[in-house]
Design a protein around this motif. Sequence first.
Motif, short mmCIF file in Angstrom:
data_model
loop_
_atom_site.label_atom_id
_atom_site.label_comp_id
_atom_site.label_asym_id
_atom_site.label_seq_id
_atom_site.Cartn_x
_atom_site.Cartn_y
_atom_site.Cartn_z
N VAL A 169 0.85 -1.20 0.00
CA VAL A 169 0.00 0.00 0.00
C VAL A 169 0.89 1.25 0.00
CG1 VAL A 169 -1.63 1.33 1.40
CG2 VAL A 169 -2.01 -1.12 1.02
N GLY B 240 2.16 1.95 -3.62
CA GLY B 240 1.28 1.90 -4.80
C GLY B 240 1.52 0.68 -5.67
N SER C 245 -3.23 0.12 -3.43
CA SER C 245 -3.54 1.31 -2.62
C SER C 245 -4.95 1.80 -2.92
CB SER C 245 -2.54 2.43 -2.92
OG SER C 245 -1.23 1.95 -2.79
N ARG D 152 -2.74 7.06 1.36
CA ARG D 152 -2.83 5.70 0.80
C ARG D 152 -1.57 5.35 0.01
NH1 ARG D 152 -8.28 6.31 -2.27
NH2 ARG D 152 -7.62 8.49 -2.12
N VAL D 153 -0.82 6.35 -0.47
CA VAL D 153 0.53 6.11 -0.99
C VAL D 153 1.42 7.16 -0.32
CG1 VAL D 153 2.04 6.11 -3.01
CG2 VAL D 153 -0.29 5.24 -3.23
N SER E 23 0.08 8.66 -6.09
CA SER E 23 0.10 7.40 -6.83
C SER E 23 0.64 7.65 -8.23
CB SER E 23 -1.33 6.86 -6.93
OG SER E 23 -1.42 5.96 -8.02
#
Length: 435
Positions: free
Chosen positions: A117, A120, A132, A163-164, A351
């Motif tokens: 995660v 990515g 991710s 998330r990244v 990402s």
Amino acid sequence: MELVGGRWNNWSGGVRCTPRHVIAPREEVELAAAIRTATGCVRAPGTGHSFTPVCASDDTMLDLAAFRGLLAADTAAQTATFSAATPLWAVGPALHAKGLALANMGDIDRQTLAGVVATGTHGTGRTLGSLSAQVSGFRLITADGEVLNCSADENPEVFELGRVSIGTFGVMSQITIKALPAYRLVERNFALPIEELFERLDSLIAENRHFEFFWFPYANKAVCKSLNLTEDDAPAPRSAEEMYARGEASGLLYMNTFAAINEVLPFAPFLLEWTHRLFSRLMPGPDKVRWSYEIFPSPRTVRFNEMEYAIAIEDGPACLKEVVRTIRAKRINTGFPIEYRTVKGDDIPLSPFYGRDSATVAVHQYRSVNTEALFSACEAIFRQFGGRPHWGKRHTRTAAELEQIYPHYDRFVRMRAQLDPKGRFLNAHLRALFG
Ligand SMILES: Cc1cc2nc3c(=O)[nH]c(=O)nc-3n(C[C@H](O)[C@H](O)[C@H](O)COP(=O)(O)OP(=O)(O)OC[C@H]3O[C@@H](n4cnc5c(N)ncnc54)[C@H](O)[C@@H]3O)c2cc1C
């Protein structure tokens, strides 16, 4: 986390460090206390499958071995919460027992959920985002030991950006991931002449749930692989222990031959065309049907270093052709194929797939071979095509360049500084990029 003689190294052996302190918290409160009181730069590695020095610290490393396992699964909502350091080889079987599966996976299952995660990590499939992009929430321990629940509803901006985050926002203790009902896939492998492949590429990508190919650059055929949903019978699903053992299996004839030739090739460049043609012939495996978590990953026991860039999907073929033309023109020596995949665009600011459906082009070099000639020639092309680097794979991009290729780079850097004002999660590599 394994240290040999006090030294940590990544999977390829290209990144090394000697942490003064290794702390192995057993639960979240201990993790929070460890982060709060740690001295110097604090890094939490997964299984060290990144080729960049994202995990290195000569001060404090956190061993998250205790943070493994499925915590909750909601079959109706199709989500599951895992302890963040659960290895992917254990994620698949745990989800399967609940009738669920990840929507997609990459080439291997050795990494931890948090590790994939954070960078990515992705598989292939035009309609499928990175891992991710499947995350619906996580718990984050920040530099001062605060625990944040992050999702679209709670701390939404930390969730959006985090998330990244390459482990620069803090340490994730839990991750909630979206899943699908468990499914089987049929794998087909075939070789295609390069001209035919490029003629049919758009339809191969559109007509298969997953399509990718490997091109040994001195050969004129590509090895193609497709995966599609099927109701056909699959062998009994493997357990986590069986998945672990399968991924570590060494001594396979194909792998041994591949490694041996890669040892010789740097001293025998006249063998390049012959070996590339040979591997293009040997590589396609037999067709098979398996549960999804078994069919995505393959054992990768021959170690290498890798560079991979995400390019806007429409530019992928031109970029790849330029990479191969350059490798041939400069007579660059490599025993590995180039891997070409597709990934759906997402809305995660850092990402590589932010805002655009992408093709990814990956070049590899055997671990004992100097990467400079191959990687610098290819990176110049990736740069020209507006490529964004995989955070876990080799690149030489600077903060100034990242600002150009990521529209929300500034927001990311501001949030990182807000969560970790003293930069305790930054090592030299990360400080240069995000400090
Ligand atoms: C053989 C091989 C095959 C690969 N195949 C693919 C592929 O198919 N697709 C693809 O996209 N990539 C692929 N990769 C790259 C790999 O998936 C990424 O580098 C991934 O990040 C590695 O996961 P890891 O668990 O080893 O994490 P590490 O490499 O150990 O760490 C990566 C990052 O995650 C952070 N991190 C780890 N745990 C936490 C945590 N709990 N909280 C916050 N941050 C954390 C670390 O600090 C670091 O910044 C491959 C790599 C190898 C060596």
